[in-house]
Design a protein around this motif. Structure first.
Motif, PDB file in Angstrom:
ATOM      1  N   VAL B 216      83.329  37.616  75.949  1.00  0.00           N
ATOM      2  CA  VAL B 216      82.448  36.563  75.435  1.00  0.00           C
ATOM      3  C   VAL B 216      81.806  35.805  76.601  1.00  0.00           C
ATOM      4  O   VAL B 216      80.628  35.460  76.570  1.00  0.00           O
ATOM      5  N   PHE B 289      90.107  36.425  73.390  1.00  0.00           N
ATOM      6  CA  PHE B 289      89.285  35.226  73.474  1.00  0.00           C
ATOM      7  C   PHE B 289      90.177  34.042  73.773  1.00  0.00           C
ATOM      8  O   PHE B 289      91.148  33.795  73.066  1.00  0.00           O
ATOM      9  N   PHE B 353      87.144  30.920  66.024  1.00  0.00           N
ATOM     10  CA  PHE B 353      86.084  31.212  66.990  1.00  0.00           C
ATOM     11  C   PHE B 353      86.257  32.597  67.599  1.00  0.00           C
ATOM     12  O   PHE B 353      85.287  33.288  67.873  1.00  0.00           O
ATOM     13  N   PHE B 357      83.179  35.126  67.456  1.00  0.00           N
ATOM     14  CA  PHE B 357      82.515  35.621  68.659  1.00  0.00           C
ATOM     15  C   PHE B 357      82.918  37.043  69.026  1.00  0.00           C
ATOM     16  O   PHE B 357      82.487  37.565  70.024  1.00  0.00           O
ATOM     17  N   GLN B 358      83.743  37.665  68.195  1.00  0.00           N
ATOM     18  CA  GLN B 358      84.260  38.975  68.562  1.00  0.00           C
ATOM     19  C   GLN B 358      83.142  39.992  68.768  1.00  0.00           C
ATOM     20  O   GLN B 358      82.200  40.075  67.988  1.00  0.00           O
ATOM     21  N   GLU B 366      79.609  36.446  59.022  1.00  0.00           N
ATOM     22  CA  GLU B 366      79.558  35.212  59.809  1.00  0.00           C
ATOM     23  C   GLU B 366      79.627  33.939  58.995  1.00  0.00           C
ATOM     24  O   GLU B 366      80.319  32.994  59.368  1.00  0.00           O
ATOM     25  N   LEU B 395      82.118  24.711  74.271  1.00  0.00           N
ATOM     26  CA  LEU B 395      81.293  25.912  74.215  1.00  0.00           C
ATOM     27  C   LEU B 395      79.939  25.663  74.880  1.00  0.00           C
ATOM     28  O   LEU B 395      79.420  26.507  75.601  1.00  0.00           O
ATOM     29  N   MET B 402      77.919  32.636  78.803  1.00  0.00           N
ATOM     30  CA  MET B 402      78.275  33.200  77.497  1.00  0.00           C
ATOM     31  C   MET B 402      77.362  34.375  77.153  1.00  0.00           C
ATOM     32  O   MET B 402      76.148  34.310  77.352  1.00  0.00           O
ATOM     33  N   CYS B 406      76.909  36.324  71.551  1.00  0.00           N
ATOM     34  CA  CYS B 406      77.779  35.237  71.130  1.00  0.00           C
ATOM     35  C   CYS B 406      77.004  33.943  71.037  1.00  0.00           C
ATOM     36  O   CYS B 406      77.268  33.116  70.152  1.00  0.00           O
ATOM     37  N   ARG B 409      75.429  33.719  67.735  1.00  0.00           N
ATOM     38  CA  ARG B 409      76.344  33.332  66.665  1.00  0.00           C
ATOM     39  C   ARG B 409      76.663  31.841  66.744  1.00  0.00           C
ATOM     40  O   ARG B 409      76.813  31.175  65.712  1.00  0.00           O
ATOM     41  N   PHE B 410      76.765  31.349  67.972  1.00  0.00           N
ATOM     42  CA  PHE B 410      77.010  29.926  68.179  1.00  0.00           C
ATOM     43  C   PHE B 410      75.853  29.141  67.591  1.00  0.00           C
ATOM     44  O   PHE B 410      76.044  28.158  66.879  1.00  0.00           O
TER      45      PHE B 410
END
Lengths: 166, 792
Positions: B216, B289, B353, B357-358, B366, B395, B402, B406, B409-410
């Protein structure tokens, strides 16, 4: 629409009742009284449907917002805004149709009961859109619930129609 | 409003079936319910519940043994979060009925073999753990368990097998040790030492090329992103140092020690791992993670260190609970809080998380994670929102390293989350990003979040919620840009035709009328138009598409209606590849302020075959879009396009399989009543249409697959061109390769591989021979090699 695949109940054991539970995606008690056909036809359609009714929207919520939110559970085929029968303006509900049932199920599991335009929205299975069903069924043209509502709701035209008439 | 009266019966004419209560299935349901519910909140203690249930089951064994066996095997496989509850139950049953214990072990071994055969590795791990915990319950003799593990570890000695195969067997061995390490070591320490040292040497020699693709964060500070087997090994080593004392797992069997130690144990039959075959697919490796450690929660209970085995056990448990109850979000919250004291917020958040974030993809959709976090906030409104805000802050601080996927997705999570909490956020805390170059990760992140927030609300809302200083990052007002709109534009070529079109469309013109109006548009490309006017004419496309989209700008529905109504015109104008590309260009020109509109229009145009997937791919890599190349919406469009292509191939494949099945059934029917073999001619006639259909479908499948392959080739080719250009420019100019653009671009290339890895696996040979050859710059080739390493 595409039916949802069965759960992965492989191996000799199958699955367990407790894990089959899917209450968020189950049919509610509501049945559209204007539906033409038998109860069992209606339920058959509801169990196969890819269309959701969405309620408690603000009158100002747009198709674009609905598309953005409901697009999170899958590709949307169509959004049909609910309209006031007289004014032909948005009256706080809509239909969202997906290509695949599974996407509609995920909307029932994860989008139902969360907020859009700061309001908790509610989703329910719909037997399928037919022309005419996009109109409110209340006497004044909007939804029935806004006829009899006693409270003030800024996003839904203020007071209910009956209260307004007083 | 009249209420129709419905009869309660189903369709008229059907005989009303009498419902007969069938006792056996009721009892089975009751047994399943009893077994599944043990261990849940109850007025009595767990021990007395287990004892009671063991008594009930023992009494039912004579009549319902096979059902009980099946239920117990299923809970072993599907309810791993309650593993020790059920192993204790089996232990009690074995103590009362030795034969049953033996049959259960045999059934478990059968189930394990089945799972491995159909590649259900996740569930197979649970079965292995269950078996190993049965050693603690005196059901299985420790030496025979060690022997099974010896067979597992010896898989690492196999030749010419994928590393991921060996990985699984090592993982299954190591991940059982928190439960049974102590007992096995006490009984067979020499053998265990040997196994551990073989494990260690395997871990040292295995290759880890895949790791960068799955991390990640690219930096190792503050928390190293370890490869999952390395992390587990560290945890096991520490466990061994602690003399196998494991403190977190609930062990109900300890209370029954006096009963259980009297029981006779069974020996596991020798277990040979099923051999590797061409079709075997093993789980992909993972990177662990790590977001929090014990320093992050000074007030809460001490969070286990990252190399403590308790950490492994807690996180495994929470992952299992999500897997069991992903459909029922309220149940998940209840189960999770039962299993993990709620004051320990951090393990929850870390697990959620971690899954969100995988890489390559989250285990679940999601949006589920957003909703789970909202449910947790509802449950703990006093504490969780603050912790979540802290997590978000952490984050944000680490955005620079990052992975781009990811970050996507964040962005999606954070904007959706905010929309449920009136967009309340202390944006000023992030003012540091305002001084940075807009292409850097932090300002980019804030821009994309604000854009997504706008999509869930409206433009003015966003202007209102951010401080004035953030206006540089605020999204554009999503209005349409119509080049023929102003009188001042009347010198533009095509202006008068645009006016004409506008009036015609408003007057409900037909496609033919539109064609005749467009006939007058000159073709800037050719001096001599070939009269038919159906060659690529960019001006025609421009005038038509601009005007139509402008007239239909009011909403998505208006635009979709317009596309549908004038589909014929679109198809004709966009017949050639250049035509398709130009249509896309004009759509962008009109709607560049409203990326969401661009996305839905492109989607519709693909579905109605106005443009094809390859055209969209070429458009995305075109120079006109270079300015927007790193924007999130572009990649959403590209991945959505690839997914549509993939679904299309699957759909036709399915149709083909179904038609083949129909033909097979027809043959079977014909063969079974072959007394009328004079009817050969008529049956040929029956076959005919089906066989023709199959031929047509086979052609369709081939053409769809070829289109799919071509799409990936186009995408990869364009990536290679773009990246090579950048690398060459940097090298000759002596500048650093690692610009924010480069990081974004190379990670987008990785994302293509990761998100569509199953499909791409089919085309590996072509990719290797045609595109990802040895002559390629090593930066680009590395991505391909990392991808190959995922299933190597």
């Amino acid at each position: 629409c595409e039916p949802a695949g069965g759960g992965a109940a492989m191996c000799s054991g199958g699955t367990l009742g407790v894990l089959r539970s899917d209450s968020y995606a189950a049919l509610s008690q509501y049945r559209d009284q204007h539906f033409r056909g038998t109860r069992s036809e209606q339920e058959r359609l509801l169990r196969r449907s890819c269309t959701l009714y969405v309620g408690n929207l603000s009158f100002y919520t747009t198709e674009e917002q609905i598309h953005e939110l409901f697009g999170k559970s899958g590709d949307i085929k169509k959004v049909i805004m609910g309209l006031d029968k007289v004014k032909k303006t948005a009256c706080g509900f809509c239909f969202v149709e997906y290509y695949a049932r599974e996407d509609a199920e995920n909307a029932m599991r994860y989008i139902n009961g969360t907020r859009l335009d700061d309001r908790i929205i509610r989703t329910d299975w719909d037997a399928g859109f037919k022309e005419g069903r996009q109109y409110g069924r209340g006497r004044s043209g909007g939804q029935v619930r806004d006829e009899y509502r006693q409270d003030y709701d800024a996003g839904r035209g203020g007071y209910g129609k009956i209260v307004q008439g007083q | 409003m009249s209420r129709r009266r419905h009869s309660d019966d189903s369709d008229a004419g059907q005989p009303h079936k009498r419902r007969r209560t069938s006792e056996p299935s009721e009892i089975e349901e009751r047994l399943e319910s009893l077994i599944c519910r043990v261990g849940e909140k109850s007025n009595s203690s767990l021990e007395s519940n287990l004892e009671g249930l063991a008594g009930v089951l023992e009494a039912d064994l004579p009549n319902y043994k096979s059902k009980i066996l099946r239920i117990l095997c299923t809970v072993a496989r599907l309810l791993p979060e309650k593993l020790t509850v059920y192993t204790t139950l089996v232990g009690l049953l074995n103590a009362r009925n030795y034969n049953f214990g033996g049959e259960f072990v045999e059934a478990m071994i059968r189930q394990l073999k089945e799972c491995l055969k159909v590649s259900m590795y996740h569930e197979a791990v649970h079965l292995v753990r269950f078996l190993s915990d049965l050693v603690n319950c005196h059901v299985i003799a420790a030496p025979s368990m060690v022997a099974m593990f010896e067979n597992f570890v010896s898989v690492t000695q196999e030749e010419d097998v994928p590393q991921v195969r060996c990985d699984w067997y090592i993982f299954a061995f190591m991940s059982s040790l928190p439960w049974v390490g102590k007992e096995l070591y006490e009984k067979k320490d020499a053998e265990m030492d040997r196994l551990l040292s073989q494990t260690e040497s395997y871990l040292k020699r295995r290759q880890k090329i895949h790791v960068p693709m799955l991390q990640v964060w690219t930096a190792d500070k503050p928390h190293p992103q370890e490869e999952y087997l390395d992390c587990l090994w560290s945890q096991i080593q520490k466990l061994k140092k602690d003399r196998w004392q494991e403190r977190h797992i609930l062990r109900p069997y300890l209370a029954f020690d006096s009963i259980l130690c009297e029981a006779l144990q069974h020996n596991l039959p020798p277990f040979t791992p099923p051999p590797h075959t061409e079709g075997s697919v093993y789980p992909m490796p993972r990177v662990i993670f790590r977001m929090f450690d014990y320093t992050d929660d000074p007030e809460g209970p001490v969070m286990p260190g990252s190399h403590s085995v308790e950490r492994f056990v807690i996180e495994e448990n929470l992952h299992c609970i999500i897997k069991s109850h992903w459909k029922e979000r309220k149940t998940w919250v209840v189960q999770a809080t039962l299993n993990c004291a709620l004051t320990l917020c951090l393990p929850f958040l870390q697990v959620i998380f971690a899954e969100l974030f995988q890489l390559p993809s989250p285990p679940h959709i999601e949006v589920m994670y957003t909703t789970l976090l909202i449910e947790l906030c509802k449950l703990q409104p006093g504490s969780l929102p603050q912790v979540l805000a802290q997590a978000t802050e952490m984050l944000y601080m680490r955005l620079d390293t990052m992975n781009t996927t990811c970050v996507d997705r964040f962005i999606n999570w954070f904007s959706h989350h905010l929309s449920n909490f009136q967009f309340r956020w202390s944006w000023e805390d992030w003012s540091d990003c305002l001084t940075q170059d807009l292409e850097k990760p932090k300002p980019k992140f804030v821009r994309e979040v604000l854009e997504k927030c706008m999509r869930l609300s409206y433009h003015q809302r966003i202007i209102d919620i951010v401080p004035a200083s953030f206006s540089v990052l605020s999204p554009a007002n999503p209005v349409c840009i119509y080049k023929y709109g102003d009188e001042s534009n009347r010198s533009l070529p095509g202006y008068t035709v645009a006016l004409c079109l506008t009036i015609a469309i408003k007057n409900k013109a037909s496609n033919d009328e539109i064609f005749s109006i467009l006939k007058d548009v000159p073709n800037p490309n050719q001096d001599d138009d070939d009269g038919e006017g159906f060659t690529f004419n960019p001006l025609k496309i421009e005038v038509f598409v601009q005007t139509l989209l402008h007239l239909a700008a009011k909403s998505f529905s208006h635009s979709f209606s317009a596309l549908a109504k004038f589909h014929e015109v679109f198809k004709t104008l966009a017949e050639s590849d250049e035509g398709k590309l130009h249509v896309l260009r004009v759509v962008y020109e009109v709607w560049k302020n409203h990326p969401q509109m661009i996305a839905v229009l492109v989607d519709k145009m693909i579905r109605t075959q106005i443009v094809d997937c390859a055209a969209v791919a070429n458009w995305i890599f075109s120079s006109e879009l270079a300015h927007d190349f790193t924007r999130f919406y572009i990649w959403e469009i590209l991945h959505s396009t690839i997914r549509k292509m993939n679904k299309h191939v699957l759909k036709i494949h399915k149709e083909l399989e179904e038609t083949k099945a129909r033909l097979a059934r027809q043959h079977k029917r014909r063969d079974s009543d072959d007394d009328d073999d004079d009817d050969d001619r008529s049956s040929d006639r029956e076959d005919g249409p089906l066989e023709e259909q199959i031929e047509r479908l086979q052609e369709k499948v081939e053409s769809a697959q070829s289109e799919q392959k071509n799409l990936f080739l186009v995408i990869f080719q364009r990536f290679i061109m773009l990246l090579t250009e950048h690398l060459v420019r940097c090298e000759t100019g002596g500048i650093d390769v690692f610009t924010p653009w480069y990081k974004s671009c190379i990670e987008r290339l990785q994302q293509i591989f990761l998100q569509h890895h199953q499909i791409i696996q089919q085309y590996m040979v072509t990719l290797e021979n045609l595109l990802f050859t040895a002559e390629l710059d090593h930066h680009i080739l590395a991505v391909f090699q990392q991808f190959c390493a995922l299933q190597a």
